[in-house]
Design an enzyme around this catalytic site. Structure first.
Site, PDB file in Angstrom:
ATOM      1  CG  HIS A   1      32.503  32.203  44.262  1.00  0.00           C
ATOM      2  ND1 HIS A   1      32.456  31.489  45.778  1.00  0.00           N
ATOM      3  CD2 HIS A   1      32.976  33.479  44.623  1.00  0.00           C
ATOM      4  CE1 HIS A   1      33.086  32.720  46.643  1.00  0.00           C
ATOM      5  NE2 HIS A   1      33.225  33.654  45.825  1.00  0.00           N
ATOM      6  CD  GLU A   2      35.200  34.914  41.707  1.00  0.00           C
ATOM      7  OE1 GLU A   2      34.786  36.058  42.019  1.00  0.00           O
ATOM      8  OE2 GLU A   2      35.902  34.182  42.368  1.00  0.00           O
TER       9      GLU A   2
ATOM     10  CG  HIS B   1      31.501  37.773  44.420  1.00  0.00           C
ATOM     11  ND1 HIS B   1      31.321  38.303  45.618  1.00  0.00           N
ATOM     12  CD2 HIS B   1      32.444  37.004  44.548  1.00  0.00           C
ATOM     13  CE1 HIS B   1      32.260  37.774  46.381  1.00  0.00           C
ATOM     14  NE2 HIS B   1      32.661  36.683  45.630  1.00  0.00           N
TER      15      HIS B   1
ATOM     16  CB  CYS C   1      34.524  34.206  49.618  1.00  0.00           C
ATOM     17  SG  CYS C   1      34.230  35.821  48.502  1.00  0.00           S
ATOM     18  CG  LEU C   2      40.304  36.195  47.942  1.00  0.00           C
ATOM     19  CD1 LEU C   2      40.780  36.803  46.565  1.00  0.00           C
ATOM     20  CD2 LEU C   2      41.396  35.474  48.708  1.00  0.00           C
TER      21      LEU C   2
ATOM     22  N   GLY D   1      39.688  33.695  42.262  1.00  0.00           N
ATOM     23  CA  GLY D   1      39.057  34.381  41.222  1.00  0.00           C
ATOM     24  C   GLY D   1      38.619  35.743  42.198  1.00  0.00           C
TER      25      GLY D   1
ATOM     26  CD  GLN E   1      35.555  38.846  45.758  1.00  0.00           C
ATOM     27  OE1 GLN E   1      35.757  38.435  44.637  1.00  0.00           O
ATOM     28  NE2 GLN E   1      35.812  38.337  46.840  1.00  0.00           N
TER      29      GLN E   1
HETATM   30 NI    NI Z   1      34.151  35.345  46.432  1.00  0.00          NI
END
Ligand code: NI
Length: 160
Positions: A131-132, A135, A89-90, A46, A51
């Site tokens: 999670h997304e 953000h 998380c990226l 995701g 991000q």
């Molecule tokens: Ni993330």
């Protein structure tokens, strides 16, 4: 299409709230294509627009590798149950931590034509949706971690 630079924890853009999308433009369509390409290139499940440095309410999710979802202006309208598991998380590379999330969520969102649709998810999909969406309101999973963050090897575990 292009792979965009992923912002990392400490970058203040990750702590800001995103704006609603009210009209689709070629520029926003390009952003969505780039978000998908960036997510796949990073082996993520995701990615949210902040991000890649864009404060718009857009997330892309693909927990299976061949079923991408694009969620515009998403809102969770139902949730139930509980799951506790590892999350990454990226934007927090090389780390993971234990987070408790609902085991089921229903989200209402718009697609690239700004048509409203519903998506239901359980387990990893439910976790990725939560999670997304966090953000989009400037929240990272590290705020919810139970215990310590762990160091993980590259490509071990899912990152969102
Ligand atoms: Ni993330």
């Amino acid at each position: 299409m292009a792979i965009r630079n992923i912002r990392e924890i400490g970058d203040e853009i990750l702590n800001k709230s995103c704006k609603e999308i009210t009209q689709m433009t070629p520029r926003t369509l390009d952003l969505i294509e780039d978000m998908l390409e960036t997510m796949y290139a990073a082996n993520g499940v995701g990615l949210a627009a902040p991000q890649v440095g864009i404060l718009k309410r857009i997330v892309v999710i693909d927990v299976t590798g061949d079923e991408p979802y694009v969620l515009i202006n998403p809102k969770i309208v139902e949730q139930s149950g509980e799951q506790t598991g590892q999350e990454g998380c990226l934007s927090v590379p090389g780390k993971s931590g234990t987070v408790t999330r609902p085991n089921y969520v229903k989200v209402v969102a718009q697609d690239v034509d700004l048509k409203t649709f519903e998506l239901e998810g359980t387990e990893l999909l439910a976790r990725a949706i939560c999670h997304e969406l966090d953000h989009l309101d400037g929240h990272l999973y590290v705020e919810k971690v139970e215990g310590e963050l762990h160091t993980v090897m590259p490509n071990e575990g899912e990152e969102e």
